[in-house]
Design a protein around this motif. Structure first.
Motif, PDB file in Angstrom:
ATOM      1  N   ALA A  62       1.006  -1.439  -0.112  1.00 51.27           N
ATOM      2  CA  ALA A  62       0.021  -0.027   0.011  1.00 51.27           C
ATOM      3  C   ALA A  62       1.097   1.474   0.180  1.00 51.27           C
ATOM      4  CB  ALA A  62      -0.896   0.018   1.274  1.00 51.27           C
ATOM      5  N   HIS A  63       0.605   2.164  -0.741  1.00 47.80           N
ATOM      6  CA  HIS A  63       1.258   3.633  -0.945  1.00 47.80           C
ATOM      7  C   HIS A  63       2.685   3.486  -1.063  1.00 47.80           C
ATOM      8  CE1 HIS A  63      -2.700   4.931   0.455  1.00 47.80           C
ATOM      9  NE2 HIS A  63      -2.490   4.367   1.739  1.00 47.80           N
ATOM     10  N   PRO A  64       3.187   2.809  -2.130  1.00 52.07           N
ATOM     11  CA  PRO A  64       4.525   2.250  -2.286  1.00 52.07           C
ATOM     12  C   PRO A  64       5.302   3.454  -2.413  1.00 52.07           C
ATOM     13  CG  PRO A  64       3.328   1.856  -4.263  1.00 52.07           C
ATOM     14  CD  PRO A  64       2.085   2.421  -3.476  1.00 52.07           C
ATOM     15  N   THR A  65       6.524   3.479  -1.935  1.00 54.61           N
ATOM     16  CA  THR A  65       7.507   4.482  -1.880  1.00 54.61           C
ATOM     17  C   THR A  65       8.852   3.848  -1.878  1.00 54.61           C
ATOM     18  OG1 THR A  65       8.031   4.719   0.573  1.00 54.61           O
ATOM     19  CG2 THR A  65       6.189   6.147  -0.421  1.00 54.61           C
ATOM     20  N   PRO A  66      10.069   4.448  -2.491  1.00 52.24           N
ATOM     21  CA  PRO A  66      11.220   3.756  -2.385  1.00 52.24           C
ATOM     22  C   PRO A  66      11.700   3.480  -1.000  1.00 52.24           C
ATOM     23  CG  PRO A  66      11.332   6.106  -3.727  1.00 52.24           C
ATOM     24  CD  PRO A  66       9.973   5.801  -2.951  1.00 52.24           C
ATOM     25  N   SER A  67      11.209   3.946  -0.077  1.00 47.98           N
ATOM     26  CA  SER A  67      11.698   3.359   1.278  1.00 47.98           C
ATOM     27  C   SER A  67      11.230   2.026   1.625  1.00 47.98           C
ATOM     28  CB  SER A  67      11.398   4.307   2.270  1.00 47.98           C
ATOM     29  OG  SER A  67       9.945   4.497   2.568  1.00 47.98           O
ATOM     30  N   LYS A  68      10.270   1.573   0.750  1.00 49.16           N
ATOM     31  CA  LYS A  68       9.609   0.169   1.124  1.00 49.16           C
ATOM     32  C   LYS A  68      10.109  -0.681   0.233  1.00 49.16           C
ATOM     33  CE  LYS A  68       5.192   2.359   2.717  1.00 49.16           C
ATOM     34  NZ  LYS A  68       3.684   2.195   2.521  1.00 49.16           N
ATOM     35  N   ALA A  69      11.464  -0.595  -0.184  1.00 44.94           N
ATOM     36  CA  ALA A  69      11.890  -1.671  -1.247  1.00 44.94           C
ATOM     37  C   ALA A  69      11.586  -3.145  -0.527  1.00 44.94           C
ATOM     38  CB  ALA A  69      13.550  -1.270  -1.488  1.00 44.94           C
ATOM     39  N   SER A  70      12.216  -3.246   0.598  1.00 44.97           N
ATOM     40  CA  SER A  70      12.137  -4.660   1.359  1.00 44.97           C
ATOM     41  C   SER A  70      10.845  -5.357   1.410  1.00 44.97           C
ATOM     42  CB  SER A  70      12.790  -4.665   2.763  1.00 44.97           C
ATOM     43  OG  SER A  70      12.043  -3.881   3.504  1.00 44.97           O
ATOM     44  N   GLU A  71       9.750  -4.480   1.492  1.00 43.08           N
ATOM     45  CA  GLU A  71       8.467  -4.556   1.688  1.00 43.08           C
ATOM     46  C   GLU A  71       7.912  -5.183   0.127  1.00 43.08           C
ATOM     47  OE1 GLU A  71       5.806  -4.560   4.302  1.00 43.08           O
ATOM     48  OE2 GLU A  71       7.808  -4.775   4.850  1.00 43.08           O
ATOM     49  N   PHE A  72       8.342  -4.781  -0.832  1.00 41.68           N
ATOM     50  CA  PHE A  72       7.952  -5.102  -2.193  1.00 41.68           C
ATOM     51  C   PHE A  72       8.498  -6.482  -2.505  1.00 41.68           C
ATOM     52  CE2 PHE A  72       9.227  -0.447  -3.599  1.00 41.68           C
ATOM     53  CZ  PHE A  72       7.913  -0.198  -3.434  1.00 41.68           C
ATOM     54  N   LEU A  73       9.383  -6.906  -2.003  1.00 44.63           N
ATOM     55  CA  LEU A  73       9.895  -8.529  -1.907  1.00 44.63           C
ATOM     56  C   LEU A  73       8.911  -9.099  -1.120  1.00 44.63           C
ATOM     57  CD1 LEU A  73      13.771  -8.014  -2.104  1.00 44.63           C
ATOM     58  CD2 LEU A  73      12.042  -8.751  -3.862  1.00 44.63           C
ATOM     59  N   ARG A  74       8.871  -8.682   0.106  1.00 40.44           N
ATOM     60  CA  ARG A  74       8.162  -9.583   1.160  1.00 40.44           C
ATOM     61  C   ARG A  74       6.572  -9.683   0.492  1.00 40.44           C
ATOM     62  NH1 ARG A  74       4.749  -9.241   5.399  1.00 40.44           N
ATOM     63  NH2 ARG A  74       4.595  -7.012   5.186  1.00 40.44           N
ATOM     64  N   VAL A  75       5.980  -8.529   0.269  1.00 46.56           N
ATOM     65  CA  VAL A  75       4.479  -8.534   0.190  1.00 46.56           C
ATOM     66  C   VAL A  75       4.042  -8.999  -1.503  1.00 46.56           C
ATOM     67  CG1 VAL A  75       2.259  -7.053  -0.037  1.00 46.56           C
ATOM     68  CG2 VAL A  75       3.834  -7.124   1.848  1.00 46.56           C
ATOM     69  N   ASP A  76       4.792  -8.155  -2.456  1.00 49.16           N
ATOM     70  CA  ASP A  76       4.336  -8.264  -3.736  1.00 49.16           C
ATOM     71  C   ASP A  76       4.825  -9.608  -4.448  1.00 49.16           C
ATOM     72  OD1 ASP A  76       3.924  -5.422  -3.268  1.00 49.16           O
ATOM     73  OD2 ASP A  76       4.346  -4.659  -5.356  1.00 49.16           O
ATOM     74  N   LEU A  77       6.129  -9.861  -4.144  1.00 53.53           N
ATOM     75  CA  LEU A  77       6.742 -11.133  -4.596  1.00 53.53           C
ATOM     76  C   LEU A  77       6.151 -12.311  -3.796  1.00 53.53           C
ATOM     77  CD1 LEU A  77       8.373 -12.987  -6.341  1.00 53.53           C
ATOM     78  CD2 LEU A  77      10.324 -12.191  -4.559  1.00 53.53           C
TER      79      LEU A  77
END
Length: 138
Positions: A62-77
């Motif tokens: 939710a509300h992606p920002t560059p600071s959430k890079a680790s969240e992209f891997l954990r949630v999206d992937l």
């Protein structure tokens, strides 16, 4: 995005079964068959995937920002890695993953997660092609 898509599909006469995290079912439009579960644990919802011909994956940070890079891997992937096997096991013919088409330059941290998420989709499930998308729009 998921609510809008579910509403449109329901209006067109489709049966919609939607996964909602605990406490989030209220976000879904009336008429959805709600499966309350965790998108990061495929076994928690795999038994509810069938019967269906299409699995639409709209889970993401939710509300992606560059600071959430680790969240992209954990949630999206992570959610794709669980959703594809659930869809394949259920015999679902089409898997659609909805995400940012091309992140803005500031969102380059999201690209590795998106690229890695495409691999299980391509190898584990059919991808809905343009002719099928046109039929869905009708």
């Amino acid at each position: 995005m998921g609510r809008r898509l579910a509403t449109l599909l329901l209006q067109r006469g489709h049966t919609v079964r939607a996964l909602a995290r605990p406490g989030r079912a209220g976000w879904l439009p009336p008429g959805c068959q709600v499966v309350t579960s965790d998108p990061l644990h495929g076994l928690s919802y795999a038994a509810h995937a069938a019967p269906a011909d299409t699995f639409v994956h709209v889970e993401g940070v939710a509300h992606p920002t560059p600071s959430k890079a680790s969240e992209f891997l954990r949630v999206d992937l992570g959610s794709v890695e669980h959703a594809v096997p659930a869809a394949v096991t259920a015999g679902i013919a089409h898997f659609i993953s909805i995400s940012v088409a091309q992140p803005a330059p500031v969102m380059q941290a999201d690209l590795p997660a998106r690229a890695r998420a495409e691999a299980p989709i391509r190898t584990g499930a059919g991808i809905l092609g343009v002719p099928e998308l046109r039929r869905l729009r009708r």
